[in-house]
Design a protein around this motif. Structure first.
Motif, PDB file in Angstrom:
ATOM      1  N   ARG A  67       0.835  -1.215   0.000  1.00 22.55           N
ATOM      2  CA  ARG A  67       0.000   0.000   0.000  1.00 22.55           C
ATOM      3  C   ARG A  67       0.866   1.260   0.000  1.00 22.55           C
ATOM      4  NH1 ARG A  67      -2.993  -3.034   3.796  1.00 22.55           N
ATOM      5  NH2 ARG A  67      -2.139  -1.771   5.468  1.00 22.55           N
ATOM      6  N   ARG A  68       1.970   1.236   0.735  1.00 25.04           N
ATOM      7  CA  ARG A  68       2.866   2.399   0.719  1.00 25.04           C
ATOM      8  C   ARG A  68       3.515   2.571  -0.657  1.00 25.04           C
ATOM      9  NH1 ARG A  68       0.312   2.014   4.767  1.00 25.04           N
ATOM     10  NH2 ARG A  68      -1.009   3.052   3.274  1.00 25.04           N
ATOM     11  N   ALA A  69       3.852   1.476  -1.311  1.00 30.80           N
ATOM     12  CA  ALA A  69       4.408   1.554  -2.660  1.00 30.80           C
ATOM     13  C   ALA A  69       3.368   2.121  -3.633  1.00 30.80           C
ATOM     14  CB  ALA A  69       4.881   0.176  -3.117  1.00 30.80           C
ATOM     15  N   GLU A  70       2.105   1.741  -3.443  1.00 31.79           N
ATOM     16  CA  GLU A  70       1.036   2.319  -4.265  1.00 31.79           C
ATOM     17  C   GLU A  70       0.870   3.804  -3.977  1.00 31.79           C
ATOM     18  OE1 GLU A  70      -2.292  -0.156  -3.359  1.00 31.79           O
ATOM     19  OE2 GLU A  70      -1.661  -1.737  -4.743  1.00 31.79           O
ATOM     20  N   ASN A  71       1.042   4.204  -2.717  1.00 29.16           N
ATOM     21  CA  ASN A  71       0.963   5.633  -2.366  1.00 29.16           C
ATOM     22  C   ASN A  71       2.070   6.429  -3.048  1.00 29.16           C
ATOM     23  OD1 ASN A  71      -1.191   5.003  -0.733  1.00 29.16           O
ATOM     24  ND2 ASN A  71      -0.049   5.129   1.169  1.00 29.16           N
ATOM     25  N   VAL A  72       3.266   5.870  -3.099  1.00 29.86           N
ATOM     26  CA  VAL A  72       4.370   6.536  -3.795  1.00 29.86           C
ATOM     27  C   VAL A  72       4.033   6.667  -5.280  1.00 29.86           C
ATOM     28  CG1 VAL A  72       6.787   6.292  -4.503  1.00 29.86           C
ATOM     29  CG2 VAL A  72       6.123   5.848  -2.133  1.00 29.86           C
ATOM     30  N   LEU A  73       3.460   5.626  -5.851  1.00 25.51           N
ATOM     31  CA  LEU A  73       3.072   5.669  -7.264  1.00 25.51           C
ATOM     32  C   LEU A  73       2.029   6.750  -7.520  1.00 25.51           C
ATOM     33  CD1 LEU A  73       3.984   4.012  -9.686  1.00 25.51           C
ATOM     34  CD2 LEU A  73       1.981   2.597  -9.379  1.00 25.51           C
ATOM     35  N   VAL A  74       1.086   6.895  -6.613  1.00 22.40           N
ATOM     36  CA  VAL A  74       0.070   7.954  -6.739  1.00 22.40           C
ATOM     37  C   VAL A  74       0.722   9.333  -6.644  1.00 22.40           C
ATOM     38  CG1 VAL A  74      -1.914   9.012  -5.579  1.00 22.40           C
ATOM     39  CG2 VAL A  74      -1.869   6.554  -5.957  1.00 22.40           C
ATOM     40  N   ALA A  75       1.682   9.495  -5.749  1.00 18.43           N
ATOM     41  CA  ALA A  75       2.374  10.781  -5.620  1.00 18.43           C
ATOM     42  C   ALA A  75       3.154  11.109  -6.892  1.00 18.43           C
ATOM     43  CB  ALA A  75       3.309  10.760  -4.411  1.00 18.43           C
ATOM     44  N   LEU A  76       3.804  10.111  -7.476  1.00 13.67           N
ATOM     45  CA  LEU A  76       4.538  10.330  -8.721  1.00 13.67           C
ATOM     46  C   LEU A  76       3.590  10.724  -9.855  1.00 13.67           C
ATOM     47  CD1 LEU A  76       7.016   7.312  -8.583  1.00 13.67           C
ATOM     48  CD2 LEU A  76       7.598   9.722  -8.328  1.00 13.67           C
ATOM     49  N   LEU A  77       2.474  10.027  -9.963  1.00 12.45           N
ATOM     50  CA  LEU A  77       1.501  10.337 -11.010  1.00 12.45           C
ATOM     51  C   LEU A  77       0.879  11.712 -10.794  1.00 12.45           C
ATOM     52  CD1 LEU A  77       0.171   9.215 -13.546  1.00 12.45           C
ATOM     53  CD2 LEU A  77      -1.586   8.230 -12.102  1.00 12.45           C
ATOM     54  N   VAL A 116      10.289  17.393 -15.804  1.00 15.62           N
ATOM     55  CA  VAL A 116       9.592  16.793 -14.659  1.00 15.62           C
ATOM     56  C   VAL A 116       8.668  15.683 -15.126  1.00 15.62           C
ATOM     57  CG1 VAL A 116       7.857  17.248 -12.868  1.00 15.62           C
ATOM     58  CG2 VAL A 116       9.763  18.823 -13.185  1.00 15.62           C
ATOM     59  N   ILE A 117       7.917  15.923 -16.190  1.00 14.56           N
ATOM     60  CA  ILE A 117       6.981  14.925 -16.704  1.00 14.56           C
ATOM     61  C   ILE A 117       7.718  13.675 -17.164  1.00 14.56           C
ATOM     62  CG2 ILE A 117       5.362  14.454 -18.572  1.00 14.56           C
ATOM     63  CD1 ILE A 117       4.497  17.420 -18.329  1.00 14.56           C
ATOM     64  N   ILE A 118       8.803  13.848 -17.901  1.00 12.08           N
ATOM     65  CA  ILE A 118       9.570  12.697 -18.385  1.00 12.08           C
ATOM     66  C   ILE A 118      10.187  11.919 -17.229  1.00 12.08           C
ATOM     67  CG2 ILE A 118      11.640  12.044 -19.686  1.00 12.08           C
ATOM     68  CD1 ILE A 118      10.923  14.402 -21.589  1.00 12.08           C
ATOM     69  N   THR A 119      10.739  12.637 -16.257  1.00  9.37           N
ATOM     70  CA  THR A 119      11.338  11.973 -15.101  1.00  9.37           C
ATOM     71  C   THR A 119      10.289  11.229 -14.283  1.00  9.37           C
ATOM     72  OG1 THR A 119      13.019  13.698 -15.016  1.00  9.37           O
ATOM     73  CG2 THR A 119      12.750  12.335 -13.046  1.00  9.37           C
ATOM     74  N   MET A 120       9.133  11.829 -14.087  1.00  5.78           N
ATOM     75  CA  MET A 120       8.070  11.158 -13.345  1.00  5.78           C
ATOM     76  C   MET A 120       7.585   9.920 -14.080  1.00  5.78           C
ATOM     77  SD  MET A 120       7.692  12.625 -10.467  1.00  5.78           S
ATOM     78  CE  MET A 120       9.417  13.035 -10.485  1.00  5.78           C
ATOM     79  N   TRP A 121       7.452  10.008 -15.392  1.00  8.11           N
ATOM     80  CA  TRP A 121       6.995   8.851 -16.172  1.00  8.11           C
ATOM     81  C   TRP A 121       7.995   7.709 -16.045  1.00  8.11           C
ATOM     82  CZ3 TRP A 121       2.894   6.730 -17.871  1.00  8.11           C
ATOM     83  CH2 TRP A 121       2.968   5.696 -18.789  1.00  8.11           C
ATOM     84  N   LEU A 122       9.268   8.023 -16.130  1.00  7.65           N
ATOM     85  CA  LEU A 122      10.296   6.996 -15.986  1.00  7.65           C
ATOM     86  C   LEU A 122      10.222   6.342 -14.610  1.00  7.65           C
ATOM     87  CD1 LEU A 122      12.811   5.617 -17.174  1.00  7.65           C
ATOM     88  CD2 LEU A 122      14.144   7.475 -16.189  1.00  7.65           C
ATOM     89  N   TRP A 123      10.087   7.142 -13.563  1.00  8.59           N
ATOM     90  CA  TRP A 123       9.991   6.595 -12.217  1.00  8.59           C
ATOM     91  C   TRP A 123       8.703   5.812 -12.006  1.00  8.59           C
ATOM     92  CZ3 TRP A 123      13.263   5.508  -8.553  1.00  8.59           C
ATOM     93  CH2 TRP A 123      14.509   6.118  -8.575  1.00  8.59           C
ATOM     94  N   ILE A 124       7.611   6.235 -12.620  1.00  6.85           N
ATOM     95  CA  ILE A 124       6.351   5.485 -12.511  1.00  6.85           C
ATOM     96  C   ILE A 124       6.519   4.093 -13.098  1.00  6.85           C
ATOM     97  CG2 ILE A 124       4.010   5.354 -13.451  1.00  6.85           C
ATOM     98  CD1 ILE A 124       3.882   8.429 -13.089  1.00  6.85           C
ATOM     99  N   VAL A 125       7.106   4.023 -14.272  1.00  7.03           N
ATOM    100  CA  VAL A 125       7.293   2.725 -14.928  1.00  7.03           C
ATOM    101  C   VAL A 125       8.216   1.832 -14.106  1.00  7.03           C
ATOM    102  CG1 VAL A 125       8.284   1.602 -16.969  1.00  7.03           C
ATOM    103  CG2 VAL A 125       6.793   3.585 -17.238  1.00  7.03           C
ATOM    104  N   LEU A 126       9.349   2.371 -13.671  1.00  2.47           N
ATOM    105  CA  LEU A 126      10.306   1.555 -12.919  1.00  2.47           C
ATOM    106  C   LEU A 126       9.777   1.162 -11.543  1.00  2.47           C
ATOM    107  CD1 LEU A 126      13.613   3.402 -13.854  1.00  2.47           C
ATOM    108  CD2 LEU A 126      12.745   1.245 -14.767  1.00  2.47           C
ATOM    109  N   TRP A 127       9.172   2.101 -10.832  1.00  2.00           N
ATOM    110  CA  TRP A 127       8.629   1.816  -9.499  1.00  2.00           C
ATOM    111  C   TRP A 127       7.500   0.788  -9.583  1.00  2.00           C
ATOM    112  CZ3 TRP A 127      10.364   3.392  -4.801  1.00  2.00           C
ATOM    113  CH2 TRP A 127       9.537   3.173  -3.717  1.00  2.00           C
ATOM    114  N   GLY A 128       6.619   0.987 -10.567  1.00  2.00           N
ATOM    115  CA  GLY A 128       5.510   0.045 -10.731  1.00  2.00           C
ATOM    116  C   GLY A 128       5.985  -1.354 -11.069  1.00  2.00           C
TER     117      GLY A 128
END
Length: 94
Positions: free
Chosen positions: A15-25, A52-64
């Motif tokens: 759930r915390r990992a999902e919260n981080v994903l929501v914050a990134l998105l 910022v958008i490109i960096t967030m997208w990259l982190w969303i994909v990798l984190w997910g």
């Protein structure tokens, strides 16, 4: 630690990992809205929002992929595995 405790800890961490994903998105979305506002309302495009958008997208994909997706949900294109004999595939599963 018992199995029930470790399962509860695993659910809490997921759930915390999902919260981080929501914050990134959310950060990516806010950057996108800022970019639209500056470009079309103020007629003054800013470049940092794209970064910022490109960096967030990259982190969303990798984190997910690292913490949210299960192995069964991943999509793989495995050419080598599908071309080896069935007996060798069975040995690789152990």
């Amino acid at each position: 630690m018992t199995y029930a405790q470790s399962a509860a800890l695993g659910r809490w961490l997921r759930r915390r990992a999902e919260n981080v994903l929501v914050a990134l998105l959310s950060t990516m979305f806010v950057g996108f809205i800022i970019q639209i506002f500056f470009r079309y309302v103020l007629n003054n495009p800013v470049g940092w929002t794209e970064e910022v958008i490109i960096t967030m997208w990259l982190w969303i994909v990798l984190w997910g992929a690292a913490f949210i997706l299960s192995e069964a949900e991943e999509i793989r294109f495995d050419i080598i595995y599908s071309n080896i004999p069935e007996s060798a595939r069975r040995c690789s599963q152990y």
